[in-house]
Design a protein around this motif. Sequence first.
Motif, PDB file in Angstrom:
ATOM      1  N   ILE A 216      10.047   5.853   2.754  1.00  0.00           N
ATOM      2  CA  ILE A 216      10.873   4.684   2.449  1.00  0.00           C
ATOM      3  C   ILE A 216      11.892   5.125   1.407  1.00  0.00           C
ATOM      4  N   ARG A 217      13.156   4.883   1.655  1.00  0.00           N
ATOM      5  CA  ARG A 217      14.189   5.355   0.738  1.00  0.00           C
ATOM      6  C   ARG A 217      14.058   4.687  -0.628  1.00  0.00           C
ATOM      7  N   MET A 218      13.985   5.520  -1.642  1.00  0.00           N
ATOM      8  CA  MET A 218      14.036   5.077  -3.043  1.00  0.00           C
ATOM      9  C   MET A 218      14.591   6.251  -3.823  1.00  0.00           C
TER      10      MET A 218
ATOM     11  N   GLY B  50       0.814  -1.209   0.000  1.00  0.00           N
ATOM     12  CA  GLY B  50       0.000   0.000   0.000  1.00  0.00           C
ATOM     13  C   GLY B  50       0.846   1.256   0.000  1.00  0.00           C
ATOM     14  N   MET B  51       1.955   1.246   0.735  1.00  0.00           N
ATOM     15  CA  MET B  51       2.858   2.408   0.759  1.00  0.00           C
ATOM     16  C   MET B  51       3.442   2.668  -0.621  1.00  0.00           C
ATOM     17  N   LEU B  52       3.822   1.592  -1.328  1.00  0.00           N
ATOM     18  CA  LEU B  52       4.357   1.758  -2.678  1.00  0.00           C
ATOM     19  C   LEU B  52       3.299   2.344  -3.608  1.00  0.00           C
ATOM     20  N   ALA B  53       2.039   1.980  -3.405  1.00  0.00           N
ATOM     21  CA  ALA B  53       0.955   2.558  -4.205  1.00  0.00           C
ATOM     22  C   ALA B  53       0.870   4.069  -4.002  1.00  0.00           C
ATOM     23  N   THR B  54       1.109   4.541  -2.775  1.00  0.00           N
ATOM     24  CA  THR B  54       1.053   5.989  -2.536  1.00  0.00           C
ATOM     25  C   THR B  54       2.182   6.715  -3.263  1.00  0.00           C
ATOM     26  N   VAL B  55       3.314   6.045  -3.443  1.00  0.00           N
ATOM     27  CA  VAL B  55       4.418   6.656  -4.191  1.00  0.00           C
ATOM     28  C   VAL B  55       4.020   6.829  -5.650  1.00  0.00           C
ATOM     29  N   MET B  56       3.361   5.830  -6.214  1.00  0.00           N
ATOM     30  CA  MET B  56       2.901   5.936  -7.602  1.00  0.00           C
ATOM     31  C   MET B  56       1.936   7.111  -7.761  1.00  0.00           C
TER      32      MET B  56
END
Length: 242
Positions: A109-111, A81-87
Motif C-alpha cells: 500500500i503506497r505510503m 491488519g495491513m497497517l499493523a504489519t507496516v508498524m
Amino acid sequence: MAESVQEPTYKRVLLKISGEALMGPQGYGLHPPTVERIAREVKSVSDLGVEICMVIGGGNIFRGLAGSAQGMERTTADYMGMLATVMNALAMQSSLEEIGVFTRVISAIRMDEVAEPYIRRRAVRHLEKKRVCIFAAGTGNPYFTTDTAATLRANEMACEAIFKGTKVDGVYDKDPMKHADAKRYDTVTYDEVLAQHLNVMDASAIALARDNRKPIIVFSLDEPGGFRGILAGQGTYTKVQE
C-alpha cells in the motif's frame, strides 16, 4: 563444519514470522528485546551472504479476521491488519539497521513517507545488493493473509525456500504444547498438509507454494542460532515439499 557454514544451503530465502513472535513475554504489542534478538538471527544469516526477504504478520497489534468476528466490516478490518504489519516492519528495520544491516521496507500500500512502494525489479536489485527487504501490508488486498503474501513474494523474488519461524521446531500431527505424544515430521508433502489440516500456513499459501514447487522450512524461531544452523545443514526442522 566451518566449510558448510560458508556454503549455505540456499542463496536467497524468505523468512516469514508472525506478529505474535515480536510480543515476547507480553500479551500484545512489540517487545524491543525480542525484536532485537530476531534481528540478530537475521544478521547472522545475512553475514553468510544469503539474500533475505522478510514478511511479518500483524497479529500482535491487530488481526483483521478477529476484528471481523467482532462485528467490524471485513475489508476495513483487513486494511487495519495491513497497517499493523507496516508498524512491525518498521520496528524490525530499526533493529536491523542498529546492528549494521541495510534494509528496505517495501509496502504493498503506497505510503511514500515511510516505505517504498512495491516494484518487483527494484526489490530484486535491493536483494542483489545484500539489503534485507521487509515486505509489508500483505498483498495490498483484503481477504489475503500474510502467509499468502509471503508465498507470493517468495515466488516473485525467485527465493529458493520459505522459512516459517514458529514457536515449535517443525510440523506435528497435533499440538505439541498440549499433547506429549505429538509426532514431528521430518518431511511432509503439500497435499498431506492440506488433507490433514496441519497448522503450517493457510490453504491458499500452501497451494501457491505447491504449484511453484517452493519448499517451506518450518523451524523454531525461539532456538538461538536455529535460522543460521539450518542453512548450514544442521538443526531440527520440518521440510514441506512435493
